[in-house]
Design a protein around this motif. Structure first.
Motif, short mmCIF file in Angstrom:
data_model
loop_
_atom_site.label_atom_id
_atom_site.label_comp_id
_atom_site.label_asym_id
_atom_site.label_seq_id
_atom_site.Cartn_x
_atom_site.Cartn_y
_atom_site.Cartn_z
N ILE A 67 4.27 7.98 -5.66
CA ILE A 67 3.62 7.14 -6.41
C ILE A 67 2.41 6.70 -6.21
CG2 ILE A 67 4.03 5.01 -7.54
CD1 ILE A 67 6.80 4.72 -7.19
N ALA A 68 2.02 6.12 -4.89
CA ALA A 68 0.87 5.66 -4.50
C ALA A 68 -0.15 6.76 -4.48
CB ALA A 68 1.03 4.95 -3.11
N ARG A 69 0.20 7.86 -4.12
CA ARG A 69 -0.65 9.14 -4.34
C ARG A 69 -1.16 9.66 -5.80
NH1 ARG A 69 -0.21 12.69 1.03
NH2 ARG A 69 0.39 10.87 2.63
N LEU A 70 0.01 9.71 -6.37
CA LEU A 70 -0.07 10.01 -8.04
C LEU A 70 -1.13 9.05 -8.63
CD1 LEU A 70 3.30 11.36 -9.15
CD2 LEU A 70 1.35 12.72 -8.80
N LYS A 71 -1.01 7.88 -8.09
CA LYS A 71 -2.01 6.86 -8.91
C LYS A 71 -3.18 6.74 -8.60
CE LYS A 71 0.86 3.57 -11.30
NZ LYS A 71 0.72 2.93 -12.42
N ASP A 72 -3.65 7.54 -7.33
CA ASP A 72 -4.75 7.68 -6.89
C ASP A 72 -5.49 8.62 -8.06
OD1 ASP A 72 -4.85 6.11 -4.90
OD2 ASP A 72 -4.36 7.75 -3.30
N THR A 73 -4.95 9.60 -8.42
CA THR A 73 -5.65 10.72 -9.43
C THR A 73 -5.16 10.28 -10.77
OG1 THR A 73 -3.79 12.25 -8.77
CG2 THR A 73 -5.54 12.51 -7.69
N LEU A 74 -4.09 9.73 -10.97
CA LEU A 74 -3.72 9.43 -12.41
C LEU A 74 -3.40 7.86 -12.58
CD1 LEU A 74 -1.26 12.42 -12.61
CD2 LEU A 74 -3.38 12.23 -13.91
N PRO A 75 -4.60 7.10 -12.48
CA PRO A 75 -4.32 5.76 -12.35
C PRO A 75 -3.49 5.03 -13.58
CG PRO A 75 -6.51 6.39 -12.77
CD PRO A 75 -5.87 7.70 -12.57
N HIS A 76 -3.60 5.63 -14.52
CA HIS A 76 -2.85 5.13 -16.01
C HIS A 76 -1.38 5.74 -16.24
CE1 HIS A 76 -6.46 3.71 -17.08
NE2 HIS A 76 -7.15 4.74 -17.08
N LEU A 77 -0.86 6.52 -15.00
CA LEU A 77 0.21 7.08 -15.00
C LEU A 77 1.42 5.80 -14.90
CD1 LEU A 77 2.35 9.48 -14.82
CD2 LEU A 77 2.26 9.33 -12.26
N GLN A 78 2.42 5.81 -15.76
CA GLN A 78 3.67 4.72 -15.54
C GLN A 78 4.58 5.52 -15.06
OE1 GLN A 78 2.76 1.53 -17.30
NE2 GLN A 78 2.29 2.02 -19.52
N VAL A 79 5.15 4.87 -13.94
CA VAL A 79 6.35 5.39 -13.37
C VAL A 79 7.56 4.58 -13.37
CG1 VAL A 79 7.27 6.14 -10.94
CG2 VAL A 79 4.79 6.25 -11.45
N LEU A 80 8.77 5.34 -13.86
CA LEU A 80 9.81 4.75 -14.02
C LEU A 80 10.70 5.18 -12.60
CD1 LEU A 80 12.21 3.10 -15.54
CD2 LEU A 80 12.83 5.13 -16.39
N ILE A 81 11.15 4.45 -11.79
CA ILE A 81 11.88 4.99 -10.67
C ILE A 81 13.39 4.93 -11.04
CG2 ILE A 81 12.98 4.05 -8.34
CD1 ILE A 81 10.03 5.00 -8.19
N LEU A 82 13.99 5.99 -10.12
CA LEU A 82 15.36 6.33 -10.67
C LEU A 82 16.13 6.44 -9.40
CD1 LEU A 82 16.26 6.79 -13.37
CD2 LEU A 82 16.37 9.41 -12.80
N THR A 83 17.12 5.79 -8.84
CA THR A 83 17.59 5.82 -7.78
C THR A 83 19.04 5.53 -7.49
OG1 THR A 83 17.24 5.30 -5.23
CG2 THR A 83 16.80 3.62 -6.95
N VAL A 84 19.66 5.71 -6.40
CA VAL A 84 21.02 5.30 -6.06
C VAL A 84 20.84 4.13 -5.18
CG1 VAL A 84 22.23 7.46 -6.51
CG2 VAL A 84 21.30 6.81 -4.18
N TYR A 85 19.60 3.85 -4.72
CA TYR A 85 19.58 2.64 -3.80
C TYR A 85 19.15 1.41 -4.56
CZ TYR A 85 19.35 6.56 -0.51
OH TYR A 85 19.58 7.68 0.08
N GLU A 86 20.10 0.45 -4.15
CA GLU A 86 19.50 -0.81 -4.80
C GLU A 86 19.01 -1.95 -3.71
OE1 GLU A 86 22.40 -2.56 -7.65
OE2 GLU A 86 23.52 -0.82 -7.70
N ASP A 87 18.92 -1.52 -2.57
CA ASP A 87 18.37 -2.46 -1.61
C ASP A 87 17.03 -2.89 -1.87
OD1 ASP A 87 16.51 -0.78 0.78
OD2 ASP A 87 17.75 0.41 -0.46
#
Lengths: 208, 208
Positions: A67-87
DNA sequence: CACAGCATCCCCTTTTGGGGGGATGCAGCA
DNA sequence: TGCTGCATCCCCCCAAAAGGGGATGCTGTG
């Protein structure tokens, strides 16, 4: 304009499921899907995605770093996290890295599409337990500051100065008391908070 | 057991609307409604409420203060904030004071009942723009902590260990590198963050 | 009164922070 | 290609700061 979506998920079965689930919705367009963060970083910028559906647990570079790196080149990218971890740790790190929403895989099918829509509308979709964790982050930061442990007023005052970056001598001068006195107060604070160093005490003070 | 709900809202019309909306739902029971925070503080404890629907903008004592004080006597009370204000400051203060959810009045009718249910289930219902603000709180704290300075991966890793309370030697062992190496990294971290002590570095790391 | 909690001060050892140096490997660039 | 920058790793010295433990008086309160 139709939002352009990419998917980053290492499990091939899950990834294909996601893609077909998304593709079935005419309101958005899947422009790419990747099995690793490295792959996504390399190829995603050329695809000009608006949204990303991202797994956290990827081989190699983690979804959070991705995410962090994608945001460098695509600052307007919106990210939805999908995971099994809830910690909590992953939640906070993902949000800090720039994620806009956080779903656990369990409720993908029912919420994924609406979550993406919500993101487009400026929301921040989260699974309910995730949302609660985020809220509890605020609770904790308050609890630690005021009522979690019974520090004496003087101790609280001194801890406050330490958090502001003062060294013991400065705190002593600031309070007009002896250096050794401050040190004793600090030791008492450590005992009460069950920590052994200033760094730990500051952490507890700032976030429980 | 049927959840017991109280309502705190100064506008009589809105209050009565809320009460009837809630009362229409057989799954919960409205046990009291109040026009001021003071009134609620005085009478609520005797009613043993499980949930509170609370306006922020009250005459006299604010809803935020009301939450904090109610929580003193009713620590298990869950509070849903209801307000016309969407500014971040109120959101954060309410959450810190112990609110479990935050709805704007605009979407009361459609979401109020489901929001209360969500709270009961351990969630944290929020209007979408509110949720986004909360998430952006994390974005900001990250921006301040890292965008301003570029720590190397190793430096970040070490700072992370320090935040967890390790001393230099422990961090060295944990990473399988020399004590002096860790010290060098830490010195570099301090230079980059413009701090002179571990406590300051930790503070910057945790909240910018 | 005895006792607990708080604020105050002192001694001793370990850990940090601030200077130095120096070595390696790796990526980018003239 | 050689150069430069950066990250990583290691070492030394020294003074300051921090941590552990002990001790005194002062105030309430049972």
């Amino acid at each position: 304009m139709t939002p352009r979506v990419i998917v980053v998920e290492d499990d091939r079965g899950v990834r294909e499921n996601l893609v077909s689930l998304l593709a079935a919705d005419g309101r958005l367009k899947v422009v790419g899907s990747f099995g690793t963060a490295e792959d996504a970083l390399k190829k995603a910028p050329a695809l000009h995605p608006d949204l990303a559906v991202m797994d956290i647990n990827l081989p190699g570079l983690s979804g959070i770093d991705c995410i962090a790196r994608l945001k460098d080149t695509l600052p307007h990218l919106q990210v939805l996290i999908l995971t099994v971890y809830e910690d909590g740790d992953n939640v906070f790190r993902a949000l800090k890295a720039g994620a806009s929403g956080y779903l656990v895989k369990r409720d993908i099918s029912e919420r994924l599409l609406s979550a993406l829509q919500e993101i487009r509308e400026g929301g921040a979709p989260m699974s309910c337990h995730i949302a609660r964790q985020v809220v509890q982050f605020f609770h904790r930061s308050e609890a630690a500051a005021t009522n979690s442990v019974a520090l004496s007023p003087r101790e609280r005052e001194i801890l406050d100065l330490l958090v502001k970056g003062m060294i013991l001598k400065e705190a002593a001068d600031h309070l007009g008391i002896g250096f050794e006195t401050v040190r004793t107060h600090v030791n008492h604070i450590y005992q009460k908070l069950h920590v052994r160093s200033r760094a730990e005490a500051v952490v507890k003070y700032l976030r429980g």
